[in-house]
Motif scaffolding. Structure first.
Motif, PDB file in Angstrom:
ATOM      1  N   GLN A  77      -8.385   5.486   2.494  1.00  0.00           N
ATOM      2  CA  GLN A  77      -9.086   4.448   1.732  1.00  0.00           C
ATOM      3  C   GLN A  77      -9.434   4.946   0.335  1.00  0.00           C
ATOM      4  O   GLN A  77      -9.316   4.214  -0.641  1.00  0.00           O
ATOM      5  CB  GLN A  77     -10.348   4.000   2.482  1.00  0.00           C
ATOM      6  CG  GLN A  77     -11.020   2.789   1.883  1.00  0.00           C
ATOM      7  CD  GLN A  77     -10.164   1.532   1.995  1.00  0.00           C
ATOM      8  OE1 GLN A  77      -9.440   1.339   2.960  1.00  0.00           O
ATOM      9  NE2 GLN A  77     -10.252   0.671   0.998  1.00  0.00           N
ATOM     10  N   TYR A  80      -6.458   4.696  -1.870  1.00  0.00           N
ATOM     11  CA  TYR A  80      -6.210   3.302  -2.244  1.00  0.00           C
ATOM     12  C   TYR A  80      -7.145   2.868  -3.373  1.00  0.00           C
ATOM     13  O   TYR A  80      -6.712   2.329  -4.390  1.00  0.00           O
ATOM     14  CB  TYR A  80      -6.371   2.372  -1.032  1.00  0.00           C
ATOM     15  CG  TYR A  80      -6.372   0.923  -1.430  1.00  0.00           C
ATOM     16  CD1 TYR A  80      -5.200   0.300  -1.837  1.00  0.00           C
ATOM     17  CD2 TYR A  80      -7.557   0.189  -1.461  1.00  0.00           C
ATOM     18  CE1 TYR A  80      -5.205  -1.026  -2.248  1.00  0.00           C
ATOM     19  CE2 TYR A  80      -7.564  -1.135  -1.864  1.00  0.00           C
ATOM     20  CZ  TYR A  80      -6.392  -1.733  -2.259  1.00  0.00           C
ATOM     21  OH  TYR A  80      -6.402  -3.042  -2.681  1.00  0.00           O
ATOM     22  N   SER A  95       0.866   1.191   2.786  1.00  0.00           N
ATOM     23  CA  SER A  95      -0.386   1.786   3.247  1.00  0.00           C
ATOM     24  C   SER A  95      -0.363   2.083   4.734  1.00  0.00           C
ATOM     25  O   SER A  95       0.367   1.448   5.499  1.00  0.00           O
ATOM     26  CB  SER A  95      -1.562   0.854   2.915  1.00  0.00           C
ATOM     27  OG  SER A  95      -1.447  -0.365   3.608  1.00  0.00           O
ATOM     28  N   VAL A 100      -6.444   2.294   5.888  1.00  0.00           N
ATOM     29  CA  VAL A 100      -6.576   1.677   4.567  1.00  0.00           C
ATOM     30  C   VAL A 100      -6.758   0.172   4.708  1.00  0.00           C
ATOM     31  O   VAL A 100      -5.934  -0.496   5.331  1.00  0.00           O
ATOM     32  CB  VAL A 100      -5.337   1.966   3.688  1.00  0.00           C
ATOM     33  CG1 VAL A 100      -5.463   1.280   2.336  1.00  0.00           C
ATOM     34  CG2 VAL A 100      -5.114   3.463   3.523  1.00  0.00           C
TER      35      VAL A 100
END
Length: 183
Positions: A77, A80, A95, A100
């Motif tokens: 995460q 991202y 992803s 994520v």
């Protein structure tokens, strides 16, 4: 393909640097393209943010740093949130589905996700999630050939783990190809 800018992001210990290395090796050694790779990681090895930046081109690369990735592969995460704003409009976002949440992805992006950690665990080794992601990347990006990527995987992983890593690669590749077919 003139020039593709790629960024792999995640946490130290997820194999982010190895992913970039494999893609760059597949392109430069086995697909006879030009490639550069730059890696970045925090002062702690495991658990800190890291990334690898790869450029693949049919012609020589004058500047080895990416300016705006065409493809972003994220395995955490944090990666991202940190790197998604850099992705080129209309770019490809790949992803890890269970790690994520990309609900706020910019409109116009092509986004595909894969439960790579679960697939790696099903293969018996969570550590191969990065190789699952490389297979997924290979299927969806078209940057390197399957044959080149497989050779680079075998050439890059620890001796004795080649079979496991090839199964992980093929699991990600097959999943990505199935998503392409469905879209």
């Amino acid at each position: 393909m003139e020039r593709m800018e790629l960024k792999f992001g995640g946490l130290g210990g997820q194999g982010v640097i190895m992913s970039g290395l494999i893609v760059g090796k597949a392109a430069a050694i086995y697909d006879n393209k030009h490639a550069t790779m730059i890696q970045s990681f925090g002062p702690e090895a495991r658990g800190s943010s890291c990334s690898s930046q790869v450029i693949v081109s049919d012609s020589p690369i004058d500047y080895p740093y990416i300016t705006q990735p065409d493809v972003l592969v994220v395995m955490s995460q944090d990666a991202y949130q940190r790197f998604a704003p850099e992705l080129k409009p209309g770019g490809l976002l790949l992803s890890e589905a269970e790690l994520v949440q990309a609900k706020d992805a910019a409109p116009g992006l092509r986004h595909f996700s894969i439960p790579a950690t679960r697939f790696a665990e099903e293969l018996g080794r969570r550590l191969v999630l990065n190789i699952v992601m490389v297979g997924f990347f290979t299927a969806l990006s078209g940057t390197v050939s399957q044959q080149a990527a497989e050779k680079a995987v075998v050439d890059s992983v620890p001796r004795g783990t080649e079979d496991l890593n090839l199964r992980a690669f093929r699991r990600g590749l097959e999943y990505g190809l199935s998503l392409l077919k469905a879209s």
